[in-house]
Design an enzyme around this catalytic site. Structure first.
Site, PDB file in Angstrom:
ATOM      1  N   SER A 122       2.379   2.640  -1.077  1.00  0.00           N
ATOM      2  CA  SER A 122       2.714   3.641  -0.068  1.00  0.00           C
ATOM      3  C   SER A 122       2.391   3.138   1.350  1.00  0.00           C
ATOM      4  CB  SER A 122       1.963   4.941  -0.393  1.00  0.00           C
ATOM      5  OG  SER A 122       2.438   6.012   0.390  1.00  0.00           O
ATOM      6  N   HIS A 163       4.990   9.510  -7.300  1.00  0.00           N
ATOM      7  CA  HIS A 163       4.396   8.662  -6.259  1.00  0.00           C
ATOM      8  C   HIS A 163       3.009   8.146  -6.638  1.00  0.00           C
ATOM      9  CE1 HIS A 163       4.314   7.165  -2.139  1.00  0.00           C
ATOM     10  NE2 HIS A 163       3.094   7.633  -1.996  1.00  0.00           N
TER      11      HIS A 163
END
Length: 445
Positions: A184, A380
């Site tokens: 990320s 995620h």
């Protein structure tokens, strides 16, 4: 993010009953011990320990050589790095995402987490901590209790923190280059570094980019993003400098029901996937998340989501003219990222949409391959937490790194799964017109 806003408003009302809740939890814990097997008791003990141990203590607990290192950036921030030491082995730097820390790469234990897996495959593993998280709240002159300390975004992490850590690692180990993997924001900052300080392309062998938070136009309609954006526009929200530093744990630990609500809130942000989520490990997650973050980091992400431009932080038009000599900050030039980059992404990642990841790959200077995780529900945080993350993701990474033999169907470095992959390719063709518009006006720094 939306949950944290709720917690901050309710914490004062709930705190009066906190001691009673703790007493009730202790009584329930004592009762549950009588019904536990020896194996369950050991597991519960380990979970409780792992929730409270610092990263270096956690690494040492599981029999790995642990070290703590400190490095000072050019602008005075003192960062902590944790090391899973393999003297003489190729150094490998892992960099965490937003509200995370070095813990993200080890908290799921030796049978799951990437940090241990790389150490088992004979890498000298270094775990970075960006400025402002729980391990890097220090500075040569600034006080973390003062707002000036928090005047940074992931731009500064890219141009100051990562170069300082890379230089320190190479100097300490004697190697000329290292391997890098980011999750990320760990990708965001890396691409900032390589575009703004291109000499660092020559210090990295390859980049393994997991769930890269770079282009984010498709995230604009995310309800939590809209909520946090509205909060920042409020009188209270516009004045804050630090976020997500402990409030999350307060509510989530109260009862089993609030724990489930917290998990659902996390799923609402990152994507729902109960099948790959080990709920027994959630207390460990709570012990290490959230690790603290500057409000400006979150605001910066919201800017790139709303504008569709991957660019430095935007201030007022006048201040932008002073800093950038333009009314809008010029875009980062991703073609200057020449490190061989392999990208890993998923179809259920609510923060890094596959279309945005594909657009990013089109613009990066040296993408060697892409891997779409073959689980439609993969979200995620599954890149770090999923029960079967080694099978679904890390084994592919080890193939890319040359530590496992290549699978027959992965020679082209890309895995687009069935109908989903064909749909993505078709929709990407429709998006190319918009991609060309996005590229116009890009500025090389």
């Amino acid at each position: 993010m939306g949950l944290c806003l709720l917690i901050s408003r309710t914490q004062a009302q709930l705190i009066g009953g906190e001691e009673d809740e703790e007493e009730d939890e202790e009584e329930e814990e004592e009762e549950s011990i009588e019904d536990e097997t020896a194996e369950e008791k050991l597991q519960r003990k380990n979970i409780k320990q792992d929730s409270n141990l610092t990263v270096d203590k956690l690494i040492a607990k599981y029999g790995y050589q642990a070290e703590v290192h400190h490095v000072t950036t050019e602008d005075g921030y003192i960062l902590t790095m944790h090391r899973i030491r393999n003297l003489g082995a190729q150094p490998f730097l892992l960099q965490h995402g937003l509200v995370d820390s070095s813990a993200g790469f080890v908290i799921m234990g030796p049978n799951v987490s990437l940090g241990y897996l790389l150490a088992d495959h004979k890498y000298d593993v270094w775990l970075g901590n960006a400025r402002g998280n729980r391990y890097s709240r220090n500075h040569t002159t600034l006080d973390p209790d003062e707002s000036k300390f928090w005047d940074f975004s992931w731009h500064e992490i890219g141009i100051y923190d990562l170069p300082a850590m890379i230089d320190y690692i190479l100097k300490t180990t004697g190697f000329k280059k290292l391997q890098y993997a980011g999750h990320s924001q760990g990708c965001t900052a890396f691409f900032v570094m390589c575009s703004m300080r291109p000499a660092y392309n020559g210090k990295v062998i390859s980049m393994q980019a997991m769930a890269p938070a770079v282009y984010a136009k498709e995230t604009e309609d995310h309800p939590y993003i809209r909520a946090i954006s509205l909060y920042f526009n409020s009188l209270v929200g516009s004045a804050i400098t630090e976020m997500f530093n402990g409030e999350f744990r307060f509510l989530c630990r109260m009862t089993e029901e609030t724990e489930r609500l917290c998990i659902e809130a996390v799923f609402g942000i990152v994507g729902r996937n109960w099948n790959e989520f080990n709920r027994k490990m959630f207390p460990v997650v709570l012990g290490h998340y959230p690790a603290g973050v500057a409000a400006k980091q979150v605001k910066h992400f919201i800017q790139i989501i709303k504008s569709g431009r991957f660019a430095p932080y935007s201030y007022s038009s006048n201040k932008n003219m002073l800093l950038y000599r333009e009314h809008l900050p010029p875009r980062y030039n991703l073609s200057l990222v020449t490190v061989p980059t392999f990208v890993y992404y998923s179809s259920n990642d609510l923060l890094c949409h596959p279309h945005d990841v594909e657009s990013m790959c089109d613009d990066l200077g040296n993408v060697t391959g892409k891997y779409l995780v073959p689980v439609k529900e993969f979200n995620h945080m599954d890149f770090l937490w999923a029960i079967d993350v080694r099978k679904q993701l890390y084994n592919r990474m080890l193939q890319v790194l040359g530590k496992l033999p290549q699978a027959k169907d992965s020679s082209n470095g890309e895995n687009l799964v069935g109908e989903l992959g064909r749909d993505l390719r078709q929709r990407r063709k429709l998006e190319r017109g918009r991609g060309r518009e996005r590229a116009e006006g890009e500025v090389t720094w």
